[in-house]
Design a protein around this motif. Structure first.
Motif, short mmCIF file in Angstrom:
data_model
loop_
_atom_site.label_atom_id
_atom_site.label_comp_id
_atom_site.label_asym_id
_atom_site.label_seq_id
_atom_site.Cartn_x
_atom_site.Cartn_y
_atom_site.Cartn_z
N SER A 436 15.78 11.84 17.76
CA SER A 436 16.39 13.44 18.75
C SER A 436 16.69 12.70 19.31
O SER A 436 15.92 12.61 20.18
CB SER A 436 15.06 14.07 17.73
OG SER A 436 15.28 15.11 18.75
N TYR A 437 18.02 13.66 20.28
CA TYR A 437 17.99 13.60 21.44
C TYR A 437 16.89 14.65 22.68
O TYR A 437 16.95 14.56 23.56
CB TYR A 437 19.23 13.92 21.95
CG TYR A 437 20.57 12.89 21.31
CD1 TYR A 437 20.63 12.75 22.03
CD2 TYR A 437 21.02 13.40 20.32
CE1 TYR A 437 21.80 11.69 21.60
CE2 TYR A 437 22.08 13.48 19.89
CZ TYR A 437 22.59 11.67 20.96
OH TYR A 437 23.76 10.87 20.11
N TYR A 438 16.17 15.21 22.31
CA TYR A 438 14.97 16.23 22.24
C TYR A 438 13.10 15.86 22.21
O TYR A 438 12.78 15.81 22.66
CB TYR A 438 14.52 17.42 22.10
CG TYR A 438 16.52 18.23 22.25
CD1 TYR A 438 16.71 18.72 23.63
CD2 TYR A 438 17.07 18.30 21.13
CE1 TYR A 438 18.06 19.36 23.61
CE2 TYR A 438 18.46 19.95 21.89
CZ TYR A 438 18.75 19.68 22.73
OH TYR A 438 19.92 20.04 22.84
N GLY A 439 13.89 14.61 21.65
CA GLY A 439 11.99 14.15 21.15
C GLY A 439 11.18 13.57 23.18
O GLY A 439 10.20 13.72 22.58
N GLU A 440 11.95 13.22 23.74
CA GLU A 440 10.91 13.16 24.84
C GLU A 440 10.32 13.86 25.70
O GLU A 440 9.61 14.42 25.96
CB GLU A 440 11.96 11.68 26.41
CG GLU A 440 11.24 11.47 26.83
CD GLU A 440 9.82 11.49 27.31
OE1 GLU A 440 8.73 10.86 27.61
OE2 GLU A 440 10.18 10.16 25.97
N MET A 441 11.40 15.49 25.33
CA MET A 441 11.05 16.30 26.28
C MET A 441 9.95 17.06 24.69
O MET A 441 9.13 17.57 26.03
CB MET A 441 12.14 17.17 26.00
CG MET A 441 12.64 18.71 26.46
SD MET A 441 14.01 20.02 26.86
CE MET A 441 14.70 18.93 27.38
N ALA A 442 10.05 16.79 23.94
CA ALA A 442 8.68 17.88 23.25
C ALA A 442 7.44 16.66 23.67
O ALA A 442 6.49 17.34 23.32
CB ALA A 442 9.63 17.27 21.94
N LYS A 443 7.24 15.47 23.27
CA LYS A 443 6.27 14.93 24.00
C LYS A 443 6.18 15.66 25.47
O LYS A 443 4.59 15.34 25.29
CB LYS A 443 7.08 13.54 24.33
CG LYS A 443 5.50 12.58 24.79
CD LYS A 443 6.03 9.98 24.35
CE LYS A 443 4.86 10.15 24.59
NZ LYS A 443 5.43 8.75 25.16
N ARG A 444 6.65 15.56 26.54
CA ARG A 444 6.43 16.21 27.77
C ARG A 444 5.75 17.20 27.37
O ARG A 444 4.56 17.86 27.88
CB ARG A 444 7.41 16.43 28.37
CG ARG A 444 7.56 14.23 28.98
CD ARG A 444 8.87 15.02 30.26
NE ARG A 444 8.29 15.07 31.41
CZ ARG A 444 9.04 16.03 32.31
NH1 ARG A 444 10.18 15.27 32.06
NH2 ARG A 444 8.46 15.83 33.06
N LEU A 445 6.64 18.30 26.74
CA LEU A 445 5.76 19.56 26.50
C LEU A 445 4.50 19.37 26.09
O LEU A 445 3.46 20.74 26.08
CB LEU A 445 7.08 20.45 25.35
CG LEU A 445 7.82 21.47 26.09
CD1 LEU A 445 9.11 21.55 25.35
CD2 LEU A 445 7.76 21.93 27.15
N ASN A 446 5.00 18.97 24.69
CA ASN A 446 2.99 18.55 23.92
C ASN A 446 1.66 18.27 24.80
O ASN A 446 0.65 18.81 24.75
CB ASN A 446 3.61 17.57 22.85
CG ASN A 446 3.96 18.37 21.75
OD1 ASN A 446 3.55 19.13 21.76
ND2 ASN A 446 4.36 17.18 21.09
N GLU A 447 1.98 16.98 25.83
CA GLU A 447 0.96 16.69 26.58
C GLU A 447 0.96 17.92 27.41
O GLU A 447 -0.89 17.78 28.02
CB GLU A 447 1.95 15.97 27.65
CG GLU A 447 1.86 14.35 27.02
CD GLU A 447 2.82 13.12 27.47
OE1 GLU A 447 3.07 13.03 28.21
OE2 GLU A 447 2.39 12.12 26.71
N HIS A 448 1.74 18.74 28.07
CA HIS A 448 1.45 19.75 29.32
C HIS A 448 0.42 20.63 28.75
O HIS A 448 -0.79 21.05 29.20
CB HIS A 448 2.74 20.50 29.42
CG HIS A 448 2.95 21.91 30.33
ND1 HIS A 448 2.81 21.24 31.55
CD2 HIS A 448 2.35 22.97 30.04
CE1 HIS A 448 1.97 22.34 31.79
NE2 HIS A 448 2.29 23.71 30.98
N TYR A 449 0.72 21.08 27.24
CA TYR A 449 0.54 22.47 26.15
C TYR A 449 -1.18 21.99 26.30
O TYR A 449 -2.29 22.27 25.76
CB TYR A 449 0.84 22.28 24.72
CG TYR A 449 -0.29 23.45 24.17
CD1 TYR A 449 -0.31 24.90 24.80
CD2 TYR A 449 -1.02 23.23 23.76
CE1 TYR A 449 -0.78 25.67 23.60
CE2 TYR A 449 -2.08 23.73 22.39
CZ TYR A 449 -1.22 24.89 22.64
OH TYR A 449 -2.38 25.69 21.97
#
Length: 498
Positions: A436-449
């Motif tokens: 996924s090209y958005y895998g790293e972005m999803a990881k950062r969003l989860n960490e923020h939440y």
């Protein structure tokens, strides 16, 4: 013309294979003879780019991959599929497919008149490329050489003629009472059958984007280039790529990435959705919180106002906010949205910037065909699939869609936010991802939440500072509460001082 490819497709050899059966006691029993047909494995040529949609995807929504008004190419030729079963039928008007076939022949004749070329001269271009055209299809056509050439000839000239007429119609609309381009095949007072009926034009445009309803782009371009000069030496000044993308599909002018070539019209549509930002491949998304939960944790959703590709999604968070989340002033900007015009204050928020997605009746069909193309031809560059799977995680309920609509990320033309949520969730069914090209972005969003401070600060903001009036009431309440406490403890404090 007898082609080797037709002979190969019918070649089925049968041989007797002796298979010895060995028992546990190593005693040989009688030989068992089984007839096994040696079927030649289907060859996928280098040019192959047009596919039948896999059954797993088709079962989700068969209608999304079947042309409703006009058939292009061998897969649905004559309103039938490869097995000869009837399809492409309008329940209320059984003559629609026949009318379209007759219309394609008329467009072919007008195309010959426009270009000043005879039919044999145009057909010769198809004949010279017949083998290469056949190699573009993942399944072998049962049409003989003559019928195949006729089909490609009529279908390809119909597409080019339609694109030319659409471009001329757009030019006429932009210049009121302006004349048609020279050497137009129609009279000025004659209305085009397709372009004069918006419902028909819209339906055919949808059919021309279907993966199974395609001709190779190279033969359309070659035909167009061959007839760029008409019999009256009237040069057609625009490139076929611009004619198809800007003139017909109304995409903003954009360059195809270097080293890439357009395979067909479905592939062309995909290129105009692909991101212009360079993303790194990451692991597939296995978990991501919904949009409403991320919003409660302080993630602000913004639409990208400048011209941008649909898949250019950006997650913005200052390093300072990573170290000290208390500098997040989203609560302040919620109360005074006029201050968002100051970039320095806007950058103090955690932002997820998403380009605007227009959702209408054609959106689901368009994305399903683009995703089917990526599943078959671009498994290592599945931008559309990654985008839809990202939306599938962040959009689960009507409230998630409502949040996107409020922030102008989604323009909902379906009328119901519930329908949009259902559509997005259904698009992700049976889609297989290996990255996924958005895998790293999803990881950062989860960490923020999952950060304790962000989660609680976001809840405080959405509850007490969601708008100006609620913020004012909160401040007034704090002042009154503080004054009450001071009134209570003031006698004790003054007594101690005395």
């Amino acid at each position: 013309m007898n082609l080797e490819i037709n002979e190969v497709s019918k070649m089925v050899l049968t041989s007797a294979v002796d298979i010895p059966i060995v028992m546990e006691n190593n005693l040989m029993c009688e030989e068992l003879i089984i007839d096994i047909p040696l079927v030649i494995e289907p060859v996928q040529w280098r040019e192959c780019c047009i596919y039948k949609v896999p059954k797993k995807l088709r079962q989700v929504n068969k209608e999304a991959y079947t042309p409703k008004l006009i058939s292009i190419g061998p897969f649905h030729h004559g309103g039938k599929d490869l097995r000869g079963e009837k399809e492409l039928r309008d329940e209320e008007n059984e003559n629609v497919p026949m009318d379209m076939e007759m219309l394609k022949v008329r467009y072919f004749k007008d195309f010959c008149y426009r270009t000043g070329k005879c039919q044999k001269e145009i057909a010769r271009i198809i004949e010279e490329n017949e083998v290469k055209i056949r190699h573009c299809y993942a399944e072998i056509s049962k049409l003989n050489s003559e019928d195949f050439v006729k089909m490609v000839l009529v279908d390809s000239t119909f597409i080019i003629e339609l694109f030319l007429r659409s471009s001329q119609e757009n030019e006429k609309r932009s210049q009121e009472n302006g004349p048609f381009l020279k050497n137009d095949a129609r009279k000025e007072d004659e209305k085009d059958y397709i372009l004069s009926k918006p419902w028909l034009e819209y339906g055919i445009k949808q059919d021309l984007m279907l993966l199974e309803n395609q001709l190779p782009f190279f033969i359309l371009k070659e035909l167009y280039d061959q007839i760029s000069y008409s019999g009256k030496n009237n040069k057609i000044s625009f490139l076929f790529l611009d004619l198809a993308s800007c003139g017909y599909f109304s995409f903003p002018k954009s360059n195809i990435p270097d080293g890439k070539e357009v395979k067909h019209l479905t592939d062309l549509v995909r290129y105009f959705y692909c991101p212009s930002i360079q993303y790194n491949k990451g692991s597939t998304i296995t978990h991501l919180y919904s949009a409403t939960k991320l919003h409660r944790a302080g993630v602000m959703f913004r639409n990208i106002k400048r011209v941008s590709r649909l898949l250019d999604i950006q997650f913005k968070k200052l390093p300072l906010l990573e170290i000290s989340p208390c500098f997040n002033i989203s609560w302040f900007l919620n109360c005074l949205p006029c201050l968002k015009c100051f970039p320095c204050l806007e950058s103090m928020q955690t932002l997820l910037k998403v380009p605007t997605l227009i959702v209408d009746d054609a959106t689901e069909i368009c994305f399903q065909n683009l995703m089917a193309l990526e599943q078959c031809h671009y498994p290592s560059e599945s931008y559309i699939c990654n985008y839809i799977m990202l939306l599938d995680y962040v959009i689960n309920t009507r409230e998630d869609v409502e949040l996107f609509v409020e922030n102008k990320i989604i323009i909902n033309k379906l009328g119901s936010n519930e329908l949009v949520a259902t559509m997005v969730n259904d698009l992700g069914l049976e889609i297989v991802e290996n990255h996924s090209y958005y895998g790293e972005m999803a990881k950062r969003l989860n960490e923020h939440y999952e950060n304790y401070y962000n989660h609680n600060m976001g809840t405080l903001t959405s509850t007490y500072f969601s708008n100006l009036w609620r913020g004012i009431l909160t401040v007034v309440g704090l002042v009154v509460f503080g004054h009450s406490i001071w009134s209570t403890i003031k006698p004790f404090v003054t007594h101690q001082i005395d």
